[in-house]
Each structure stands twice: as C-alpha cells, then as structure tokens.
Design a protein around this motif. Structure first.
Motif, PDB file in Angstrom:
ATOM      1  N   GLU A 150       0.837  -1.200   0.000  1.00 52.69           N
ATOM      2  CA  GLU A 150       0.000   0.000   0.000  1.00 52.69           C
ATOM      3  C   GLU A 150       0.870   1.247   0.000  1.00 52.69           C
ATOM      4  OE1 GLU A 150      -3.212   0.440   2.679  1.00 52.69           O
ATOM      5  OE2 GLU A 150      -4.096  -1.505   2.203  1.00 52.69           O
ATOM      6  N   ILE A 180      -6.782 -11.564  -0.739  1.00 53.25           N
ATOM      7  CA  ILE A 180      -5.852 -11.489   0.392  1.00 53.25           C
ATOM      8  C   ILE A 180      -6.340 -12.356   1.552  1.00 53.25           C
ATOM      9  CG2 ILE A 180      -4.837  -9.935   2.109  1.00 53.25           C
ATOM     10  CD1 ILE A 180      -5.087  -7.706  -0.061  1.00 53.25           C
ATOM     11  N   ASP A 181      -7.634 -12.268   1.847  1.00 47.27           N
ATOM     12  CA  ASP A 181      -8.187 -12.993   2.992  1.00 47.27           C
ATOM     13  C   ASP A 181      -8.211 -14.501   2.784  1.00 47.27           C
ATOM     14  OD1 ASP A 181      -8.588 -10.614   4.287  1.00 47.27           O
ATOM     15  OD2 ASP A 181     -10.731 -10.485   3.842  1.00 47.27           O
ATOM     16  N   ALA A 199      -9.509   2.690   0.285  1.00 49.73           N
ATOM     17  CA  ALA A 199     -10.518   1.701   0.671  1.00 49.73           C
ATOM     18  C   ALA A 199     -11.242   1.050  -0.509  1.00 49.73           C
ATOM     19  CB  ALA A 199     -11.521   2.322   1.638  1.00 49.73           C
ATOM     20  N   HIS A 258      -9.450  -6.075  -3.751  1.00 49.23           N
ATOM     21  CA  HIS A 258      -8.316  -6.992  -3.584  1.00 49.23           C
ATOM     22  C   HIS A 258      -8.509  -7.884  -2.353  1.00 49.23           C
ATOM     23  CE1 HIS A 258      -5.198  -5.547  -6.471  1.00 49.23           C
ATOM     24  NE2 HIS A 258      -5.892  -4.419  -6.415  1.00 49.23           N
ATOM     25  N   GLN A 259      -9.283  -7.406  -1.381  1.00 57.40           N
ATOM     26  CA  GLN A 259      -9.355  -8.056  -0.068  1.00 57.40           C
ATOM     27  C   GLN A 259      -9.788  -9.518  -0.101  1.00 57.40           C
ATOM     28  OE1 GLN A 259      -8.485  -5.784   2.632  1.00 57.40           O
ATOM     29  NE2 GLN A 259      -7.904  -7.788   3.451  1.00 57.40           N
ATOM     30  N   PRO A 260     -10.779  -9.917  -0.917  1.00 58.72           N
ATOM     31  CA  PRO A 260     -11.157 -11.339  -0.928  1.00 58.72           C
ATOM     32  C   PRO A 260      -9.991 -12.262  -1.291  1.00 58.72           C
ATOM     33  CG  PRO A 260     -12.854 -10.033  -1.999  1.00 58.72           C
ATOM     34  CD  PRO A 260     -11.696  -9.112  -1.762  1.00 58.72           C
ATOM     35  N   ARG A 299      -8.797  -1.363  -2.217  1.00 57.96           N
ATOM     36  CA  ARG A 299      -8.436  -2.457  -1.312  1.00 57.96           C
ATOM     37  C   ARG A 299      -9.590  -3.446  -1.148  1.00 57.96           C
ATOM     38  NH1 ARG A 299      -7.767  -0.943   4.744  1.00 57.96           N
ATOM     39  NH2 ARG A 299      -5.690  -0.115   4.310  1.00 57.96           N
ATOM     40  N   GLU A 300     -10.815  -2.951  -1.114  1.00 60.74           N
ATOM     41  CA  GLU A 300     -11.977  -3.827  -0.928  1.00 60.74           C
ATOM     42  C   GLU A 300     -12.082  -4.885  -2.029  1.00 60.74           C
ATOM     43  OE1 GLU A 300     -14.687  -0.329   1.183  1.00 60.74           O
ATOM     44  OE2 GLU A 300     -15.203  -1.057  -0.826  1.00 60.74           O
ATOM     45  N   HIS A 345       0.612  -8.853   2.728  1.00 62.79           N
ATOM     46  CA  HIS A 345      -0.012  -7.538   2.599  1.00 62.79           C
ATOM     47  C   HIS A 345       0.712  -6.561   3.524  1.00 62.79           C
ATOM     48  CE1 HIS A 345      -3.978  -4.988   2.955  1.00 62.79           C
ATOM     49  NE2 HIS A 345      -3.013  -4.366   2.327  1.00 62.79           N
ATOM     50  N   THR A 397       1.590  -2.353   4.505  1.00 61.99           N
ATOM     51  CA  THR A 397       1.283  -0.937   4.375  1.00 61.99           C
ATOM     52  C   THR A 397       2.542  -0.152   4.694  1.00 61.99           C
ATOM     53  OG1 THR A 397      -1.034  -1.238   5.010  1.00 61.99           O
ATOM     54  CG2 THR A 397      -0.132   0.978   5.201  1.00 61.99           C
ATOM     55  N   THR A 449      -5.589  -7.177 -10.657  1.00 60.19           N
ATOM     56  CA  THR A 449      -5.809  -8.206  -9.639  1.00 60.19           C
ATOM     57  C   THR A 449      -5.347  -9.578 -10.108  1.00 60.19           C
ATOM     58  OG1 THR A 449      -8.090  -8.449 -10.431  1.00 60.19           O
ATOM     59  CG2 THR A 449      -7.739  -7.042  -8.507  1.00 60.19           C
TER      60      THR A 449
END
Length: 341
Positions: free
Chosen positions: A140, A163-164, A153, A159-161, A156-157, A171, A173, A336
């Motif tokens: 980030e 990452i999780d 945000a 990309h988040q699935p 990132r939202e 990940h 920052t 992505t």
C-alpha cells in the motif's frame, strides 16, 4: 538471506490462488480495477503542493488548479470530465475485447474524504495509486500528504477477498510519514522486470530514499533482487511514466530519464526509446494484454510503429485528458489477476 538467481524464468516465491497478483507484467491479463473520474476535486495550489508537484504538473492542469482549485472537476470543467469519461469507456471496451474482467471501484463519499483528511483535494481517477502488487506482495502506498488517502478503501476492498482467502499473500502498508516527510513511497516507482529483479526509483515528487529502502527490504524477504536508482527531474511523474515492460527482456523508456542508457542492472534488456512528446502523452505507461498485444495511447503513433516492428500489436485508446492529469493507462488500472508466463 540468499538472493534468488537471475534467469529467464519468472520468479514465483509462492503461487497464489486464482492467478492473483502480477509475477510479471507480460502474462495474459485476466482482471483489473478501473478508477473513475466523477468525484475528482482539483488541488488548491498551496505552497506545499507547488513544492512537491509543480515540476511534474502539465501547464493545462496547473492553469485549471490555479483558476478552480478546491472545486469539483464536474462543476469547474464539465467538458473535461466528459473527456475523461469517454476515454475510460474506450479503455474498458478495449480490455473487454481481450476477455479481461473489468471491475469498478465504488465512489468515495464526501464524509469518508473529510474523515480521512483535512485537504479538499481528492481523486479516484488512477486506481493503481492506492496499492501495488508485486508477485504475491501487496504494497500500500503512502503519499507525502493525504491527497488521496481516502481512495485506498474502494480499491483495497476489491483486492481483499484474494488477500483474505490465501495465506501465501503478503499484505504490507508503508509507514506513514511524519511532518518531516521521512517516508514517501508510491507504487508507480516499482517496476517488476519479471525474472526476480525489481527496479525501484526515487524522485523529487514521489518515492524518497527511505521509502525505496522500505520496498527493497520487503521484497528481498521474498527472494527478489532489488535495485534502487535516482531518476533525474525531467518533469514527468513516476518511474512507470518513463519506463514499462513490453515483454520478456523488452522495455519502453524515455531516453532523457536514462541519459547513460538503461541501468547496469538491466544490461540484458532491449529497449524502445520514446521522444518527449510521446512520453508526455504517457506512451511509456502502457499495459500488456497478452504476449502479442499491448495497450498504448493513440497519441503515441511513433511508439506504435516501433512496437509493430518488434512484432507486438499496439491496441490504441484515446488518453489525452488523462495524460494532462499526469497519469497513463497503467495508472488507471489496478491489476488483480495476470497469468504466469
């Protein structure tokens, strides 16, 4: 730790699920996030903004900010906003012709913007700015000021699935700067050469030495070889605006930014040099679609001819409105998924 060896093979420290990430910049492009233009607020030309960005602001953008700084682009220059929208639509259609799945980051509300920053300056146009993916590493950004902090945000939202759901993904920052601006890191200064080598640049309006050293430490943990260079101030923002990877061992670059030729770190690369007019038109900020096709602005016809001579077919889209905001096609796109090649 031992560094990875340089070879013709793509460096893959740990494969990810669903082809998430960019282990090189020339494999088949599968999925991207596009930025949008509607909520852009023109910067006020404060002493801080001038000191940091004036050298890389194109004259038309400077004039727009001088006359309407702090205003929404939609209010101050509706025709300009219409041009940005038209170019975004053309870019989306070009991506979809090559079966690239296109996602759109949601718009950020005024309340989110005010919560994140005191400045009235804001843009979501360039979706690559909030975070940068190098292989499985999600880095980030941290800007010298909070100009675009609220834009993180929505990107990132999306990309988040990934990452999780994948423990292999790392990940990070970047450290936020103090008032002395000790850290400044921007992803547009990180170039993945595709074989385990990473080029990182510093410059007066973007990543500083401490920010570059932070990137180097993070990526060397994953086995990458990282070379830091200092770019001369040629009035163009970011490494990605003066160099891009167009294929294995091939880059597009603006010659004035590399007066001594390519860095020794890249001695085995071929290069297509572009002139100043086409660099300002964001020609070196191109995006590879697959091994035979590359997205470039239509305002760079000489570059298109040079690419064709290398056996690469340029896919052109109009991008003059975005270019005047100091951003190219790669800046507009957050990747992505790109297949390994």
């Amino acid at each position: 730790m031992p560094k990875s060896s340089v070879s013709q093979k793509v460096h893959v420290p740990a494969e990810t699920h669903d082809s998430y990430g960019e282990f090189n910049l020339y494999g088949k492009l599968r999925e991207v996030i596009l930025g949008h233009s509607d909520n852009m607020r023109l910067p006020k030309l404060t002493d801080d903004i001038k000191a940091t960005y004036q050298s890389v602001m194109q004259p038309e953008l400077f004039e727009m900010c001088d006359k309407a700084g702090g205003q929404l682009l939609s209010d101050a220059y509706p025709d300009y906003l219409a041009g940005l929208r038209s170019e975004t639509e053309a870019l989306e259609k070009a991506l979809q012709r090559f079966d690239v799945n296109v996602l759109h980051a949601r718009g950020v509300s005024e309340s989110e913007i005010q919560f994140c920053q005191n400045s009235t300056v804001f843009t979501q146009i360039f979706a690559a700015e909030p975070l940068w993916v190098v292989g499985r590493n999600v880095l980030e950004n941290v800007w010298a000021s909070d100009i675009a902090w609220a834009s993180i945000a929505p990107v990132r939202e999306l990309h988040q699935p990934f990452i999780d759901n994948d423990s292999n993904i790392l990940h990070y920052t970047a450290p936020r700067p103090t008032m002395s601006r000790d850290y400044a890191y921007e992803g547009g200064d990180v170039l993945n050469l595709g074989d385990g080598r990473i080029l990182v640049s510093t410059g007066p309006s973007s990543t500083n030495q401490r920010g570059a050293e932070w990137v180097k430490r993070m990526l060397e943990h994953d086995g990458y070889q990282v070379c830091i260079i200092n770019l001369p101030d040629v009035g163009i923002h970011h490494l990605f605006a003066v160099m891009c990877v167009a294929g294995p061992k091939l880059v597009i670059a603006y010659e004035e930014s590399f007066p001594n030729g390519l860095p020794e770190f890249m001695r085995d690369f071929d290069v297509i040099w572009v002139n100043r007019a086409e660099a300002l038109a964001t020609g070196p900020c191109a995006v590879v679609l697959d091994e035979q096709h590359i997205l470039v602005p239509e305002e760079a016809p000489i570059l298109c001819q040079q690419l064709a001579e290398k056996g690469i077919t340029p896919v052109t889209v109009p991008f003059k409105y975005h270019a005047k905001l100091c951003g190219g096609i790669r800046c507009k796109i957050s990747v992505t998924r790109r297949e390994l090649s």
